[in-house]
Design an enzyme around this catalytic site. Structure first.
Site, PDB file in Angstrom:
ATOM      1  N   LYS A 282      -3.376  -5.161   4.683  1.00 37.23           N
ATOM      2  CA  LYS A 282      -3.110  -4.980   6.122  1.00 37.23           C
ATOM      3  C   LYS A 282      -4.345  -4.438   6.831  1.00 37.23           C
ATOM      4  CE  LYS A 282       0.286  -2.044   5.344  1.00 37.23           C
ATOM      5  NZ  LYS A 282       0.231  -1.982   3.862  1.00 37.23           N
TER       6      LYS A 282
ATOM      7  N   ARG B  42     -10.117   0.371  -4.550  1.00 35.00           N
ATOM      8  CA  ARG B  42     -10.480   0.474  -3.124  1.00 35.00           C
ATOM      9  C   ARG B  42     -11.336   1.701  -2.831  1.00 35.00           C
ATOM     10  NH1 ARG B  42      -5.695   0.711   1.041  1.00 35.00           N
ATOM     11  NH2 ARG B  42      -4.951   2.296  -0.396  1.00 35.00           N
TER      12      ARG B  42
ATOM     13  N   ARG C 115      -9.324   7.333  -1.289  1.00 36.52           N
ATOM     14  CA  ARG C 115      -8.208   8.077  -0.706  1.00 36.52           C
ATOM     15  C   ARG C 115      -7.477   8.924  -1.736  1.00 36.52           C
ATOM     16  NH1 ARG C 115      -4.954   3.778   2.882  1.00 36.52           N
ATOM     17  NH2 ARG C 115      -3.212   4.780   1.814  1.00 36.52           N
TER      18      ARG C 115
ATOM     19  N   ARG D 263       7.842   1.010   9.645  1.00 40.10           N
ATOM     20  CA  ARG D 263       8.034   1.018   8.196  1.00 40.10           C
ATOM     21  C   ARG D 263       9.492   1.258   7.824  1.00 40.10           C
ATOM     22  NH1 ARG D 263       2.576   2.569   6.534  1.00 40.10           N
ATOM     23  NH2 ARG D 263       2.475   2.610   4.277  1.00 40.10           N
TER      24      ARG D 263
ATOM     25  N   ARG E 108       4.835   4.947  -3.505  1.00 40.00           N
ATOM     26  CA  ARG E 108       4.615   4.178  -2.268  1.00 40.00           C
ATOM     27  C   ARG E 108       5.265   2.795  -2.371  1.00 40.00           C
ATOM     28  NH1 ARG E 108      -1.646   4.853  -2.023  1.00 40.00           N
ATOM     29  NH2 ARG E 108      -1.589   3.276  -0.408  1.00 40.00           N
TER      30      ARG E 108
HETATM   31  P1  AP5 Z   1      -6.148  -2.774   2.184  1.00 40.04           P
HETATM   32  O1  AP5 Z   1      -6.497  -3.708   3.279  1.00 40.04           O
HETATM   33  O2  AP5 Z   1      -6.775  -1.417   2.195  1.00 40.04           O
HETATM   34  O3  AP5 Z   1      -4.569  -2.701   2.010  1.00 40.04           O
HETATM   35  P2  AP5 Z   1      -3.459  -2.062   2.974  1.00 40.04           P
HETATM   36  O4  AP5 Z   1      -2.318  -3.038   3.020  1.00 40.04           O
HETATM   37  O5  AP5 Z   1      -4.048  -1.635   4.263  1.00 40.04           O
HETATM   38  O6  AP5 Z   1      -3.038  -0.855   2.035  1.00 40.04           O
HETATM   39  P3  AP5 Z   1      -2.776   0.681   2.345  1.00 40.04           P
HETATM   40  O7  AP5 Z   1      -2.762   1.349   0.992  1.00 40.04           O
HETATM   41  O8  AP5 Z   1      -3.704   1.233   3.364  1.00 40.04           O
HETATM   42  O9  AP5 Z   1      -1.346   0.610   2.869  1.00 40.04           O
HETATM   43  P4  AP5 Z   1      -0.340   1.718   2.885  1.00 40.04           P
HETATM   44  O10 AP5 Z   1       0.691   1.047   3.667  1.00 40.04           O
HETATM   45  O11 AP5 Z   1       0.093   2.256   1.575  1.00 40.04           O
HETATM   46  O12 AP5 Z   1      -1.156   2.955   3.507  1.00 40.04           O
HETATM   47  P5  AP5 Z   1      -1.120   3.628   4.932  1.00 40.04           P
HETATM   48  O13 AP5 Z   1      -2.458   4.167   5.194  1.00 40.04           O
HETATM   49  O14 AP5 Z   1      -0.492   2.744   5.936  1.00 40.04           O
HETATM   50  O15 AP5 Z   1      -6.511  -3.510   0.785  1.00 40.04           O
HETATM   51  C1  AP5 Z   1      -6.433  -2.816  -0.444  1.00 40.04           C
HETATM   52  C2  AP5 Z   1      -7.637  -3.198  -1.321  1.00 40.04           C
HETATM   53  O16 AP5 Z   1      -7.471  -4.544  -1.739  1.00 40.04           O
HETATM   54  C3  AP5 Z   1      -8.988  -3.130  -0.579  1.00 40.04           C
HETATM   55  O17 AP5 Z   1      -9.941  -2.599  -1.442  1.00 40.04           O
HETATM   56  C4  AP5 Z   1      -9.314  -4.591  -0.244  1.00 40.04           C
HETATM   57  O18 AP5 Z   1     -10.709  -4.848  -0.311  1.00 40.04           O
HETATM   58  C5  AP5 Z   1      -8.571  -5.361  -1.327  1.00 40.04           C
HETATM   59  N1  AP5 Z   1      -7.992  -6.597  -0.809  1.00 40.04           N
HETATM   60  C6  AP5 Z   1      -7.414  -6.807   0.403  1.00 40.04           C
HETATM   61  N2  AP5 Z   1      -6.993  -8.072   0.515  1.00 40.04           N
HETATM   62  C7  AP5 Z   1      -7.296  -8.683  -0.667  1.00 40.04           C
HETATM   63  C8  AP5 Z   1      -7.106 -10.011  -1.161  1.00 40.04           C
HETATM   64  N3  AP5 Z   1      -6.514 -10.971  -0.419  1.00 40.04           N
HETATM   65  N4  AP5 Z   1      -7.542 -10.287  -2.420  1.00 40.04           N
HETATM   66  C9  AP5 Z   1      -8.134  -9.321  -3.190  1.00 40.04           C
HETATM   67  N5  AP5 Z   1      -8.361  -8.044  -2.761  1.00 40.04           N
HETATM   68  C10 AP5 Z   1      -7.928  -7.736  -1.514  1.00 40.04           C
HETATM   69  O19 AP5 Z   1      -0.075   4.834   4.682  1.00 40.04           O
HETATM   70  C11 AP5 Z   1      -0.403   5.935   3.864  1.00 40.04           C
HETATM   71  C12 AP5 Z   1       0.740   6.946   3.918  1.00 40.04           C
HETATM   72  O20 AP5 Z   1       0.912   7.431   5.273  1.00 40.04           O
HETATM   73  C13 AP5 Z   1       2.136   6.421   3.528  1.00 40.04           C
HETATM   74  O21 AP5 Z   1       2.339   6.443   2.115  1.00 40.04           O
HETATM   75  C14 AP5 Z   1       3.058   7.380   4.296  1.00 40.04           C
HETATM   76  O22 AP5 Z   1       3.187   8.609   3.631  1.00 40.04           O
HETATM   77  C15 AP5 Z   1       2.297   7.613   5.601  1.00 40.04           C
HETATM   78  N6  AP5 Z   1       2.659   6.669   6.687  1.00 40.04           N
HETATM   79  C16 AP5 Z   1       1.834   5.771   7.301  1.00 40.04           C
HETATM   80  N7  AP5 Z   1       2.502   5.071   8.244  1.00 40.04           N
HETATM   81  C17 AP5 Z   1       3.788   5.544   8.224  1.00 40.04           C
HETATM   82  C18 AP5 Z   1       4.972   5.188   8.936  1.00 40.04           C
HETATM   83  N8  AP5 Z   1       4.975   4.213   9.871  1.00 40.04           N
HETATM   84  N9  AP5 Z   1       6.115   5.858   8.643  1.00 40.04           N
HETATM   85  C19 AP5 Z   1       6.137   6.843   7.713  1.00 40.04           C
HETATM   86  N10 AP5 Z   1       5.051   7.219   6.988  1.00 40.04           N
HETATM   87  C20 AP5 Z   1       3.887   6.559   7.229  1.00 40.04           C
END
Ligand code: AP5
Length: 218
Positions: free
Chosen positions: A13, A127, A161, A88, A172
């Site tokens: 994402k 990552r 991270r 989410r 997660r």
């Molecule tokens: P990346 O693009 O970083 O993946 P992502 O989907 O953004 O993953 P996140 O881990 O950031 O998502 P998340 O939802 O767990 O975290 P968030 O920060 O939102 O890609 C990952 C890796 O793969 C990279 O190294 C990339 O290079 C590689 N890659 C990408 N695409 C690829 C492909 N096609 N092929 C191969 N490699 C690829 O949330 C963190 C925490 O915050 C949550 O756990 C929760 O506690 C809280 N939080 C955030 N939002 C909310 C909400 N709305 N409600 C409640 N809690 C929330």
């Protein structure tokens, strides 16, 4: 254009949102980034969110709805935004619907990036990002052009991270399947959902999303 990127942790994402931000000139709004900034600043929201995020659970709906409600009122997103990591839960999706009705605006598309669970742990474990500008990289799939040097800003400082460890990733993923996956049905029912194959390589995924957005007039 108002867009949601939906998908499990590590689906891509953030990677795709950064590319779409550059291509279409609309801002990426990541609730994960906003919460991490609040934790780093030690704000009241950050204090509440820190332990929850470290456990890999979801922060309360009230907190994230409040953050997004304030953020989408700001002038830099008047022409649209890419929501990355929000909504989410069904309650967050309903709250977003209500906010959009109040503002007289609407969502244009919800893009689901579908990835097998087995691939996610490896993606998250590899990552890292630039400490200075936040550009994202991966040990195998997205290396900087010059090893150890950020392509975007030239910095040599990188970070990983705190929640990218095997135990937290498991929580997660569980949170995703229990609380977020129902949004696929929610947005499908509203005829807003378009699913892309997130197992394809990064450029191919971008191509598919851009193709879909162009098809709806972006
Ligand atoms: P990346 O693009 O970083 O993946 P992502 O989907 O953004 O993953 P996140 O881990 O950031 O998502 P998340 O939802 O767990 O975290 P968030 O920060 O939102 O890609 C990952 C890796 O793969 C990279 O190294 C990339 O290079 C590689 N890659 C990408 N695409 C690829 C492909 N096609 N092929 C191969 N490699 C690829 O949330 C963190 C925490 O915050 C949550 O756990 C929760 O506690 C809280 N939080 C955030 N939002 C909310 C909400 N709305 N409600 C409640 N809690 C929330």
């Amino acid at each position: 254009m108002r867009l949601i990127l939906l998908g499990p942790p590590g689906a891509g994402k953030g990677t795709q949102a950064a590319r779409l931000e550059k291509k279409f000139g609309i801002r990426q709004l990541s609730t994960g980034d906003m919460l991490r900034a609040a934790v780093a600043a030690g704000s009241p929201i950050g204090v509440k969110a820190k332990a929850v995020m470290e456990r890999g659970e979801l922060v309360s709906d009230d907190i994230v709805i409040g953050i997004i409600s304030d953020r989408i009122d700001e002038p830099d997103v008047a022409n649209g935004y890419i929501l990355d990591g929000f909504p989410r839960t069904v309650a967050q999706a309903q709250a977003l619907d209500a906010l959009l009705v109040k503002k007289g605006s609407k969502l244009d598309r919800v893009i689901e990036i579908a990835v097998d669970d087995g691939a996610l742990v490896e993606r998250i474990a590899g990552r890292y990002s630039c400490k200075k500008c936040g550009a994202g990289y991966h040990d195998l799939h997205q290396k900087p052009k010059v090893e150890g040097v950020c392509d975007s800003c030239g910095s040599e400082d990188f970070l990983r991270r705190a929640d990218d460890n095997a135990e937290t990733v498991k929580s997660r993923l569980e949170a995703y399947h229990a609380q977020t996956a129902p949004l696929v049905v929610y947005y499908s029912g509203k005829e807003l959902l378009h699913s892309v194959d997130g197992m394809a390589d990064i450029d191919k995924v971008t191509e598919e999303i851009v193709g879909e957005l162009k098809a709806i007039g972006a």
